[in-house]
Write a protein that holds these residues in place. Sequence first.
Motif, PDB file in Angstrom:
ATOM      1  N   LYS A 206       0.304  -0.748  -0.114  1.00  0.00           N
ATOM      2  CA  LYS A 206      -0.289   0.396   0.089  1.00  0.00           C
ATOM      3  C   LYS A 206       1.216   1.397  -0.060  1.00  0.00           C
ATOM      4  O   LYS A 206       0.925   2.065  -0.502  1.00  0.00           O
ATOM      5  CB  LYS A 206      -0.721   0.092   0.809  1.00  0.00           C
ATOM      6  N   LEU A 207       1.579   1.168   0.807  1.00  0.00           N
ATOM      7  CA  LEU A 207       2.430   2.120   0.814  1.00  0.00           C
ATOM      8  C   LEU A 207       3.579   2.784  -0.467  1.00  0.00           C
ATOM      9  O   LEU A 207       3.701   3.727  -0.742  1.00  0.00           O
ATOM     10  CB  LEU A 207       3.617   2.492   1.155  1.00  0.00           C
ATOM     11  N   ALA A 208       4.105   1.584  -1.276  1.00  0.00           N
ATOM     12  CA  ALA A 208       4.542   1.832  -2.220  1.00  0.00           C
ATOM     13  C   ALA A 208       3.994   1.946  -3.341  1.00  0.00           C
ATOM     14  O   ALA A 208       3.991   3.126  -4.134  1.00  0.00           O
ATOM     15  CB  ALA A 208       5.722   0.320  -2.283  1.00  0.00           C
ATOM     16  N   GLU A 209       2.210   1.631  -3.493  1.00  0.00           N
ATOM     17  CA  GLU A 209       0.953   2.286  -4.454  1.00  0.00           C
ATOM     18  C   GLU A 209       1.456   3.777  -4.532  1.00  0.00           C
ATOM     19  O   GLU A 209       0.972   3.863  -5.315  1.00  0.00           O
ATOM     20  CB  GLU A 209       0.143   1.432  -4.558  1.00  0.00           C
ATOM     21  N   HIS A 210       1.346   3.744  -2.852  1.00  0.00           N
ATOM     22  CA  HIS A 210       1.157   5.261  -2.945  1.00  0.00           C
ATOM     23  C   HIS A 210       2.286   6.770  -3.147  1.00  0.00           C
ATOM     24  O   HIS A 210       1.814   7.178  -3.387  1.00  0.00           O
ATOM     25  CB  HIS A 210       0.698   5.125  -1.238  1.00  0.00           C
ATOM     26  N   LEU A 211       3.095   6.273  -2.542  1.00  0.00           N
ATOM     27  CA  LEU A 211       4.395   6.860  -3.147  1.00  0.00           C
ATOM     28  C   LEU A 211       4.833   6.174  -4.578  1.00  0.00           C
ATOM     29  O   LEU A 211       5.675   6.725  -4.940  1.00  0.00           O
ATOM     30  CB  LEU A 211       5.545   6.259  -2.577  1.00  0.00           C
ATOM     31  N   ASP A 212       4.148   5.467  -5.775  1.00  0.00           N
ATOM     32  CA  ASP A 212       4.554   5.278  -6.776  1.00  0.00           C
ATOM     33  C   ASP A 212       6.412   4.239  -6.992  1.00  0.00           C
ATOM     34  O   ASP A 212       6.090   4.584  -8.026  1.00  0.00           O
ATOM     35  CB  ASP A 212       4.224   6.441  -7.901  1.00  0.00           C
ATOM     36  N   ILE A 213       6.339   3.548  -5.988  1.00  0.00           N
ATOM     37  CA  ILE A 213       7.809   2.648  -6.587  1.00  0.00           C
ATOM     38  C   ILE A 213       7.396   0.984  -6.325  1.00  0.00           C
ATOM     39  O   ILE A 213       6.674   0.725  -5.536  1.00  0.00           O
ATOM     40  CB  ILE A 213       8.289   3.984  -5.033  1.00  0.00           C
ATOM     41  N   ASP A 214       8.202   1.048  -7.547  1.00  0.00           N
ATOM     42  CA  ASP A 214       8.516  -0.417  -7.115  1.00  0.00           C
ATOM     43  C   ASP A 214       8.430  -0.710  -6.563  1.00  0.00           C
ATOM     44  O   ASP A 214       9.500  -0.348  -5.816  1.00  0.00           O
ATOM     45  CB  ASP A 214       8.799  -0.942  -8.618  1.00  0.00           C
ATOM     46  N   LEU A 215       8.168  -1.700  -6.256  1.00  0.00           N
ATOM     47  CA  LEU A 215       8.841  -3.313  -4.594  1.00  0.00           C
ATOM     48  C   LEU A 215      10.179  -3.675  -4.546  1.00  0.00           C
ATOM     49  O   LEU A 215      10.623  -3.384  -3.774  1.00  0.00           O
ATOM     50  CB  LEU A 215       7.153  -4.469  -4.138  1.00  0.00           C
ATOM     51  N   ASP A 216      10.501  -3.265  -6.052  1.00  0.00           N
ATOM     52  CA  ASP A 216      12.246  -4.421  -6.901  1.00  0.00           C
ATOM     53  C   ASP A 216      12.879  -2.569  -5.852  1.00  0.00           C
ATOM     54  O   ASP A 216      13.619  -3.017  -6.033  1.00  0.00           O
ATOM     55  CB  ASP A 216      11.682  -4.164  -7.287  1.00  0.00           C
ATOM     56  N   ARG A 217      12.457  -1.909  -6.088  1.00  0.00           N
ATOM     57  CA  ARG A 217      13.338  -0.494  -5.223  1.00  0.00           C
ATOM     58  C   ARG A 217      13.179   0.008  -4.247  1.00  0.00           C
ATOM     59  O   ARG A 217      13.677   1.126  -3.362  1.00  0.00           O
ATOM     60  CB  ARG A 217      12.521   0.856  -6.713  1.00  0.00           C
ATOM     61  N   VAL A 218      12.271  -1.385  -2.805  1.00  0.00           N
ATOM     62  CA  VAL A 218      12.563  -0.344  -2.145  1.00  0.00           C
ATOM     63  C   VAL A 218      14.114  -1.725  -0.847  1.00  0.00           C
ATOM     64  O   VAL A 218      14.062  -2.793  -1.141  1.00  0.00           O
ATOM     65  CB  VAL A 218      11.494  -1.234  -1.982  1.00  0.00           C
TER      66      VAL A 218
END
Length: 360
Positions: A206-218
Amino acid sequence: MKNIYELIVIDLDGTIVDAHGNISNADKIAIAEARTLGIRVALSTGRVVDACRKYITELGLDGVHIFFDGALVYDPSLKDMIYSQPIKTETLKEAIAFARQNRIYIELYAIDRYFVEEINWADKIHREFFGLHSTLANFDDIAGKETIIKCELMVHNDAEEAKYQRFIEHFKDKLRGSIARTPAYPDVRFVNVVDPRVSKGSALEKLAEHLDIDLDRVMAIGDGTNDLSLLEKAGLKIAMGNARDELKSIADHVTLPVDKSGVAAAINKFILEGETGRGKPRPYDGMDGGHMKFRIVVEKDPETNEFSAYCPELPGCNSCGMTEEDAVANATEAIKLYLEPSEIGKECTGKVCEVEVNLD
């Protein structure tokens, strides 16, 4: 070169907060330097919002974080709720009745306070270490009227272990329990009881979607079993040196323990000094010596009476203390570690101190 990681998600207790409730200056500085690269930093914790505020301030963080073991994704400064998954009222009422029948101590947590039906040894831990104050109430007056995001069980002996196991077995299809620990109380397990759809991993999505960041970049860093789902979703999985073996087994890298600033070591390795980073930048690299002046501003929290000191020009050099002098001294020490000056001095007037450093 653009860094391949855009978001660092960090667990609190046992990951960045040590047994004394402190965050090391090395960790603060590494996080501040990562943020100067444009990398976002978020906390992910089983704690409630109010138990995290001082650390958010100390780290100079803003934006959205994960609370309640993943049941809440929330921006405390804006009071902006991105995602929430409270416990169903019917299930909550069943849990209350079961706890009473089996003499199980249970706590109910809303977003801004928590409720108990009795005061016991757990109240002192919440008050003294987490800065939380319980509200004594009849749970019949709470269920259906307050939005309860999580329940919590406390386990520190064999009898409580048996009750916890009985509770989780009874509600295995309706609630999920995950164990959190803090180095400050190694013999105590804090059992977060949430809706079965809740996890730190789903909250990260949910956080990554909100920030528009791919999970691979976390990049995710944790130490406990409740961090398993968090690391499983992240592109780079970092386990602390003091982490549970289950977490180490899925990690891409095991960093130093919390008391050796393992978060800083991981950020330095993969963000600041790694092949994917841009070296270890400091905001005044390239200057040919000279004197510089910075302000340290001191503020007092009217609720806790604790002082916070921050340097507007150096966002990683924030600190707290029970006195103004302690807060300023800790912030000054952080500036020394950050800039590594040959000389440093300070002069305080009222609530503002002027710090002069010599970079020669």
